[in-house]
Design a protein around this motif. Structure first.
Motif, mmCIF file in Angstrom:
data_model
loop_
_atom_site.group_PDB
_atom_site.id
_atom_site.type_symbol
_atom_site.label_atom_id
_atom_site.label_comp_id
_atom_site.label_asym_id
_atom_site.label_seq_id
_atom_site.Cartn_x
_atom_site.Cartn_y
_atom_site.Cartn_z
ATOM 1 N N VAL A 9 -3.351 -1.403 5.832
ATOM 2 C CA VAL A 9 -4.780 -0.310 5.938
ATOM 3 C C VAL A 9 -4.329 0.670 5.105
ATOM 4 O O VAL A 9 -5.543 0.791 4.335
ATOM 5 C CB VAL A 9 -4.619 0.196 7.315
ATOM 6 C CG1 VAL A 9 -5.444 1.494 7.371
ATOM 7 C CG2 VAL A 9 -4.715 -0.473 8.475
ATOM 8 N N CYS A 10 -3.299 1.054 4.579
ATOM 9 C CA CYS A 10 -2.979 2.051 3.492
ATOM 10 C C CYS A 10 -3.423 1.362 2.158
ATOM 11 O O CYS A 10 -4.256 2.044 1.416
ATOM 12 C CB CYS A 10 -1.632 2.404 3.288
ATOM 13 S SG CYS A 10 -0.955 3.424 4.793
ATOM 14 N N ALA A 11 -3.019 0.212 1.832
ATOM 15 C CA ALA A 11 -3.457 -0.451 0.577
ATOM 16 C C ALA A 11 -4.666 -0.468 0.449
ATOM 17 O O ALA A 11 -5.372 -0.080 -0.755
ATOM 18 C CB ALA A 11 -2.618 -1.697 0.618
ATOM 19 N N GLN A 12 -5.551 -0.992 1.609
ATOM 20 C CA GLN A 12 -6.983 -1.236 1.414
ATOM 21 C C GLN A 12 -7.711 0.165 0.911
ATOM 22 O O GLN A 12 -8.557 0.355 0.267
ATOM 23 C CB GLN A 12 -7.354 -1.767 2.491
ATOM 24 C CG GLN A 12 -8.858 -2.165 2.267
ATOM 25 C CD GLN A 12 -9.443 -2.279 3.715
ATOM 26 O OE1 GLN A 12 -9.051 -1.695 4.954
ATOM 27 N NE2 GLN A 12 -10.119 -3.518 4.007
ATOM 28 N N ALA A 13 -7.157 1.162 1.627
ATOM 29 C CA ALA A 13 -8.016 2.493 1.642
ATOM 30 C C ALA A 13 -7.349 3.219 0.187
ATOM 31 O O ALA A 13 -8.552 3.682 -0.451
ATOM 32 C CB ALA A 13 -7.195 3.520 2.504
ATOM 33 N N LEU A 14 -6.340 3.120 -0.367
ATOM 34 C CA LEU A 14 -5.821 3.495 -1.678
ATOM 35 C C LEU A 14 -6.845 2.991 -2.638
ATOM 36 O O LEU A 14 -7.272 3.576 -3.568
ATOM 37 C CB LEU A 14 -4.441 3.137 -1.881
ATOM 38 C CG LEU A 14 -3.393 3.920 -1.452
ATOM 39 C CD1 LEU A 14 -1.935 3.294 -1.801
ATOM 40 C CD2 LEU A 14 -3.275 5.288 -1.908
ATOM 41 N N TYR A 15 -7.056 1.571 -2.728
ATOM 42 C CA TYR A 15 -7.649 0.923 -3.817
ATOM 43 C C TYR A 15 -9.249 1.039 -3.588
ATOM 44 O O TYR A 15 -9.959 1.249 -4.588
ATOM 45 C CB TYR A 15 -7.207 -0.551 -3.563
ATOM 46 C CG TYR A 15 -5.749 -0.831 -3.990
ATOM 47 C CD1 TYR A 15 -4.960 0.184 -4.437
ATOM 48 C CD2 TYR A 15 -5.222 -2.065 -3.558
ATOM 49 C CE1 TYR A 15 -3.675 -0.077 -4.410
ATOM 50 C CE2 TYR A 15 -4.134 -2.422 -3.531
ATOM 51 C CZ TYR A 15 -3.075 -1.319 -3.927
ATOM 52 O OH TYR A 15 -1.799 -1.719 -3.910
ATOM 53 N N GLN A 16 -9.763 1.453 -2.207
ATOM 54 C CA GLN A 16 -10.882 1.778 -2.195
ATOM 55 C C GLN A 16 -11.156 3.014 -2.777
ATOM 56 O O GLN A 16 -12.443 3.331 -3.466
ATOM 57 C CB GLN A 16 -11.508 1.584 -0.829
ATOM 58 C CG GLN A 16 -11.897 0.189 -0.266
ATOM 59 C CD GLN A 16 -12.198 0.131 1.173
ATOM 60 O OE1 GLN A 16 -12.012 0.970 2.055
ATOM 61 N NE2 GLN A 16 -12.352 -1.201 1.626
ATOM 62 N N ASN A 39 -7.519 -6.548 2.461
ATOM 63 C CA ASN A 39 -8.122 -6.712 3.899
ATOM 64 C C ASN A 39 -7.822 -8.199 4.583
ATOM 65 O O ASN A 39 -7.849 -8.201 5.716
ATOM 66 C CB ASN A 39 -9.892 -6.594 3.680
ATOM 67 C CG ASN A 39 -10.529 -6.505 4.998
ATOM 68 O OD1 ASN A 39 -10.034 -5.577 6.144
ATOM 69 N ND2 ASN A 39 -11.380 -7.207 5.371
ATOM 70 N N ASP A 40 -7.665 -8.995 3.644
ATOM 71 C CA ASP A 40 -7.430 -10.453 4.161
ATOM 72 C C ASP A 40 -6.139 -10.373 4.795
ATOM 73 O O ASP A 40 -5.755 -10.630 5.981
ATOM 74 C CB ASP A 40 -7.319 -11.488 3.061
ATOM 75 C CG ASP A 40 -8.496 -12.132 2.540
ATOM 76 O OD1 ASP A 40 -9.555 -11.738 3.243
ATOM 77 O OD2 ASP A 40 -8.649 -12.303 1.288
ATOM 78 N N HIS A 41 -4.970 -9.699 4.089
ATOM 79 C CA HIS A 41 -3.717 -9.512 4.780
ATOM 80 C C HIS A 41 -3.805 -8.913 5.899
ATOM 81 O O HIS A 41 -3.022 -8.928 6.853
ATOM 82 C CB HIS A 41 -2.789 -8.759 3.666
ATOM 83 C CG HIS A 41 -2.807 -9.268 2.296
ATOM 84 N ND1 HIS A 41 -2.341 -8.717 1.104
ATOM 85 C CD2 HIS A 41 -2.877 -10.359 1.989
ATOM 86 C CE1 HIS A 41 -2.115 -9.435 0.189
ATOM 87 N NE2 HIS A 41 -2.630 -10.786 0.392
ATOM 88 N N LEU A 42 -4.591 -7.802 6.121
ATOM 89 C CA LEU A 42 -4.761 -6.963 7.239
ATOM 90 C C LEU A 42 -5.079 -7.723 8.533
ATOM 91 O O LEU A 42 -4.686 -7.696 9.584
ATOM 92 C CB LEU A 42 -5.705 -5.724 6.922
ATOM 93 C CG LEU A 42 -6.051 -4.603 7.746
ATOM 94 C CD1 LEU A 42 -6.659 -3.589 6.783
ATOM 95 C CD2 LEU A 42 -6.847 -5.018 8.986
#
Ligand SMILES: [Fe+2]
Ligand SMILES: [Fe+2]
Length: 159
Positions: A9-16, A39-42
């Motif tokens: 969730v954090c990774a996706q949000a950081l990169y967005q 998001n796939d990982h999530l």
């Protein structure tokens, strides 16, 4: 797996967030691509948590919002630092996943397979950020990131 899910969730949000404030289109595209894969990982983690009968972190909206803002602020520092931040994030994630893989019960081959695939993807994200001109972050920045991920890990483990 709840911690791994919260991490994604954090990774996706950081990169967005980083994509929003990226200067070059190529960097924006790289950030978006990485965010899509996070998001796939999530989703993989989510599915595995459901199978194991667990629940995701109740603080996910907080992880998302905080990370998005950090990502957007990092993007403002310029592309080479933003790429360097992504590379360091992935470096730390790979270490975390490796440590988790070593602790996971041998019988849980499904979770291991997910984490192995994630680890490969994160290593690739790191490499592409460095190939695109990411700068190595100063040590104090790395330490702060480690500390923040430690807080996130310990909290998401419980809540
Ligand atoms: Fe990921
Ligand atoms: Fe990644």
């Amino acid at each position: 797996m709840r911690v791994n899910h919260a991490g994604e969730v954090c990774a996706q949000a950081l990169y967005q967030g980083q994509a929003v404030t990226a200067r070059r289109n190529k960097v924006r595209e790289l950030m978006r691509q990485a965010a899509t894969e996070e998001n796939d990982h999530l989703l993989w983690c989510r599915k595995r948590i459901d199978e194991l009968g667990g629940h995701t972190s109740l603080l996910n909206p907080l992880w998302y919002t905080g990370s998005f803002l950090i990502g957007a602020a990092t993007g403002l520092l310029g592309d080479k630092w933003s790429l360097g931040f992504l590379a360091e994030t992935e470096h730390q994630v790979v270490n975390h996943l490796q440590a988790h893989l070593e602790r996971i019960p041998r019988t849980d081959s499904k979770s291991s397979a997910i984490l192995e695939q994630m680890k490969d993807d994160e290593a690739r994200h790191k490499a592409s950020a460095l190939n695109s001109g990411g700068s190595a972050l100063p040590d104090p920045a790395k330490k702060i990131m480690m500390l923040m991920s430690r807080v996130m890990t310990l909290t998401a483990y419980r809540i």
